[in-house]
Structures are given as C-alpha cells and as structure tokens.
Design an enzyme around this catalytic site. Structure first.
Site, PDB file in Angstrom:
ATOM      1  N   ASP A   1      48.860  34.188   4.824  1.00 61.62           N
ATOM      2  CA  ASP A   1      49.442  33.504   3.667  1.00 61.62           C
ATOM      3  C   ASP A   1      48.440  33.609   2.528  1.00 61.62           C
ATOM      4  O   ASP A   1      47.274  33.956   2.747  1.00 61.62           O
ATOM      5  CB  ASP A   1      49.692  32.024   4.017  1.00 61.62           C
ATOM      6  CG  ASP A   1      50.223  31.222   2.832  1.00 61.62           C
ATOM      7  OD1 ASP A   1      51.018  31.770   2.050  1.00 61.62           O
ATOM      8  OD2 ASP A   1      49.840  30.045   2.682  1.00 61.62           O
ATOM      9  N   SER A   2      48.900  33.259   1.349  1.00 64.25           N
ATOM     10  CA  SER A   2      47.999  33.223   0.195  1.00 64.25           C
ATOM     11  C   SER A   2      46.970  32.100   0.343  1.00 64.25           C
ATOM     12  O   SER A   2      45.967  32.109  -0.367  1.00 64.25           O
ATOM     13  CB  SER A   2      48.827  32.980  -1.062  1.00 64.25           C
ATOM     14  OG  SER A   2      49.566  31.779  -0.902  1.00 64.25           O
TER      15      SER A   2
ATOM     16  N   CYS B   1      54.327  33.681   3.980  1.00 69.81           N
ATOM     17  CA  CYS B   1      54.289  33.365   2.553  1.00 69.81           C
ATOM     18  C   CYS B   1      55.596  33.880   1.961  1.00 69.81           C
ATOM     19  O   CYS B   1      55.918  35.060   2.096  1.00 69.81           O
ATOM     20  CB  CYS B   1      53.097  34.079   1.910  1.00 69.81           C
ATOM     21  SG  CYS B   1      53.012  33.915   0.130  1.00 69.81           S
TER      22      CYS B   1
ATOM     23  N   GLU C   1      48.104  21.280  -1.535  1.00 71.37           N
ATOM     24  CA  GLU C   1      46.717  21.707  -1.271  1.00 71.37           C
ATOM     25  C   GLU C   1      45.750  20.544  -1.508  1.00 71.37           C
ATOM     26  O   GLU C   1      44.707  20.450  -0.886  1.00 71.37           O
ATOM     27  CB  GLU C   1      46.341  22.889  -2.171  1.00 71.37           C
ATOM     28  CG  GLU C   1      47.279  24.062  -2.010  1.00 71.37           C
ATOM     29  CD  GLU C   1      46.675  25.259  -1.299  1.00 71.37           C
ATOM     30  OE1 GLU C   1      45.489  25.488  -1.461  1.00 71.37           O
ATOM     31  OE2 GLU C   1      47.420  25.957  -0.580  1.00 71.37           O
TER      32      GLU C   1
ATOM     33  N   CYS D   1      59.214  28.172   0.425  1.00 68.97           N
ATOM     34  CA  CYS D   1      57.767  28.266   0.225  1.00 68.97           C
ATOM     35  C   CYS D   1      57.120  27.622   1.444  1.00 68.97           C
ATOM     36  O   CYS D   1      57.566  26.561   1.886  1.00 68.97           O
ATOM     37  CB  CYS D   1      57.360  27.516  -1.048  1.00 68.97           C
ATOM     38  SG  CYS D   1      55.569  27.376  -1.250  1.00 68.97           S
TER      39      CYS D   1
ATOM     40  N   HIS E   1      54.502  26.067   1.859  1.00 71.38           N
ATOM     41  CA  HIS E   1      53.865  24.755   1.684  1.00 71.38           C
ATOM     42  C   HIS E   1      54.880  23.612   1.799  1.00 71.38           C
ATOM     43  O   HIS E   1      54.510  22.486   2.115  1.00 71.38           O
ATOM     44  CB  HIS E   1      53.229  24.651   0.297  1.00 71.38           C
ATOM     45  CG  HIS E   1      51.935  25.377   0.159  1.00 71.38           C
ATOM     46  ND1 HIS E   1      51.820  26.734   0.288  1.00 71.38           N
ATOM     47  CD2 HIS E   1      50.680  24.927  -0.098  1.00 71.38           C
ATOM     48  CE1 HIS E   1      50.553  27.089   0.097  1.00 71.38           C
ATOM     49  NE2 HIS E   1      49.852  26.008  -0.132  1.00 71.38           N
TER      50      HIS E   1
HETATM   51  N1  DGL Z   1      52.484  30.401   0.271  1.00 69.72           N
HETATM   52  C1  DGL Z   1      53.146  30.631  -0.991  1.00 69.72           C
HETATM   53  C2  DGL Z   1      54.641  30.800  -0.746  1.00 69.72           C
HETATM   54  O1  DGL Z   1      55.135  30.536   0.342  1.00 69.72           O
HETATM   55  C3  DGL Z   1      52.913  29.521  -1.965  1.00 69.72           C
HETATM   56  C4  DGL Z   1      51.527  29.489  -2.532  1.00 69.72           C
HETATM   57  C5  DGL Z   1      51.279  30.559  -3.554  1.00 69.72           C
HETATM   58  O2  DGL Z   1      51.858  30.548  -4.643  1.00 69.72           O
HETATM   59  O3  DGL Z   1      50.481  31.419  -3.271  1.00 69.72           O
HETATM   60  O4  DGL Z   1      55.332  31.218  -1.633  1.00 69.72           O
END
Ligand code: DGL
Length: 261
Positions: free
Chosen positions: A6-7, A69, A148, A180, A182
């Site tokens: 993931d990011s 992600c 976060e 997303c 998160h």
């Molecule tokens: N993990 C990213 C997503 O699911 C969200 C966080 C980001 O913007 O990097 O889109």
C-alpha cells in the site's frame, strides 16, 4: 509468501483480512510511508511507485501480489500485470462484484481518494457488469490523514464524514463501496452516517475472499506459498505514530522495518 503493498499503513486492513481468511499463510507487507499519499499524485508517478513497490516484494520471495491500495488498483493494475509474471490481485473488482451482489436497486455510492474517483474505475467496472446501475462517487481527501493520525473516533472526524456523505445520501444510494483501504477503520462512523438502509462494502474483506477462492482453484500456486504463520512488515519511513497505528490496525504487536527502495 503473499506480498501485499500500500502507499502507507491503510493497506494493513487488507493484511488483517487476508490473515483472517488464510490463517498461517506467510505475508510480506510493504507500506510506502515515505511517499504517501498516492491519492493526489499523477498517474505516471503512481505507476512508477507501484512498479518499485512490487519489485521490492518480489525480492522478498513474494509469489503473489495483493495491491492493498485502491489508488494503485485503479491506476496501475495493468502496468503491474504487464511487467510482472506473478498473479496480481487488486481491490476494485472484488468490491464491485460484492456491491452488485447485495445492492437491492443498483444505486451505488463510492468513496475514495481524488485519484481513485477521478479514474472513474469503479463506475466503469460496475457499468460493464450492469449497464443499468447508477453510480455516484465522492472524493474524501481528508479521511486518509485523519486515519493516519489515529483520529478514528473524534467528533471532528464524524463531522467531516457526514459532510462528505451528504451528496450520496441525497442520491438515496442503497450500497456504499469503501474505495480506499484506510476507510474500513472508519466503517462504524461511515455506516452510522450513511444510514442503516445502506449496505457498506469493505474492499479489504472482498479482496481477501477473492485471494482465498483463487488459491483454492490453483493448487500449484497455493503449494508454492509458505505457511509458517510468519509475517514481515516493511515501510519506507518509520515513526512511532506509524508503529502505533499499524499495531492498532492489526490488533497485535509487530516489528516494522525501515527500508529504502
Ligand atoms: N491507500 C490509499 C487508497 O486505498 C489511500 C492513501 C493514499 O492516498 O495513498 O487509495
């Protein structure tokens, strides 16, 4: 090993779901915390980062890649599948299938980062399968930093969620996709604010179910995966806050290792 990236640390919601769906399978996770968020970056940059993240996981002996992600899934899945010779699972299709399965009237809302919403990938995939479905998407850029920061239950977070969901509520959606990784951490607040009538789809459990089903169907691949109950967690930047949030997502103590790609 199952490689998951993931990011940042939101993708740990997918790790949690994969651990629940496939207990004992070894997982290697990479969170690109030094370069997060991806959701407001250009397509070119997201693809470049996704290729590097995947290369790192393959060096750690990952035999399967799970893109935890939505932003990367929306933008970079094809590039990853073209470049690498391992199965790549993304989070969008399983969530779309799940939404179409449970939606009573096919009025579907999607929330995600700006990049995910602007890619319109959910709308395209939903309409490919059901051209009569109506899809309404809303970008919620403030939710990732709130998660976060660990502001999962603050009144300010509730207010912001309510404001973001208002346009979808007025469209009378019957199903809402959390587009997303998160957002599952805010699922309680989101479900409350959108209303009991609306079915909420969590892409993390949807992708974990998909991986389990596909491994059952491909025994050779399944046998190549180690199953010692060991997981390794890597990030590109490490702070005490990342560790705290990561452990609360996974509901267990972990060792986070910092690496440079
Ligand atoms: N993990 C990213 C997503 O699911 C969200 C966080 C980001 O913007 O990097 O889109």
């Amino acid at each position: 090993m199952i490689g998951i990236f993931d990011s940042g640390i939101g993708g740990l919601t997918v790790v949690r779901a994969v651990m629940d769906a496939l207990p004992g399978y070894d997982i290697v996770y990479f969170g690109d915390t030094a370069r997060t968020p991806y959701g407001n970056k250009s397509e070119k940059t997201v693809i470049e980062y996704a290729l590097q993240d995947t290369e790192f996981l393959l060096k750690q002996e990952a035999k399967v890649i799970v893109v935890a992600c939505n932003t990367v899934s929306s933008i970079a899945t094809e590039a990853l599948r073209q470049r690498f010779d391992v199965p790549v699972y993304e989070v969008v299709s399983p969530a779309v299938d799940e939404a179409l399965k449970v939606s009573p009237g096919f009025i579907i809302g999607v929330i995600g980062t700006r990049a995910t919403v602007e890619s319109r990938v959910y709308e395209k995939k939903i309409k490919e399968k059901n051209p009569n479905a109506r899809v309404f998407a809303a970008a919620c850029p403030l939710l990732v930093p709130l998660v976060e920061e660990g502001w999962l239950k603050k009144p300010e977070t509730r207010m912001i969620v309510k404001k973001y969901l208002h346009p979808l509520k007025t469209r009378r959606i019957d199903t809402l996709i959390l587009g997303c990784t998160h957002y599952p951490l805010l699922k309680g607040i989101i479900a409350h604010k959108i209303g009991k009538r609306v079915k909420v789809i969590d892409s993390s459990t949807a992708v974990a179910d998909r991986v389990r089903t596909l491994l059952k169907a491909t025994p050779n691949l399944d046998q190549s995966l180690s199953k010692n109950g060991n997981s390794e967690f890597f990030v590109s930047d490490l702070t005490p806050q990342f560790l705290k949030t990561a452990q609360s997502v996974l509901r267990q103590r972990i060792h986070l290792q910092q690496v440079n790609l």
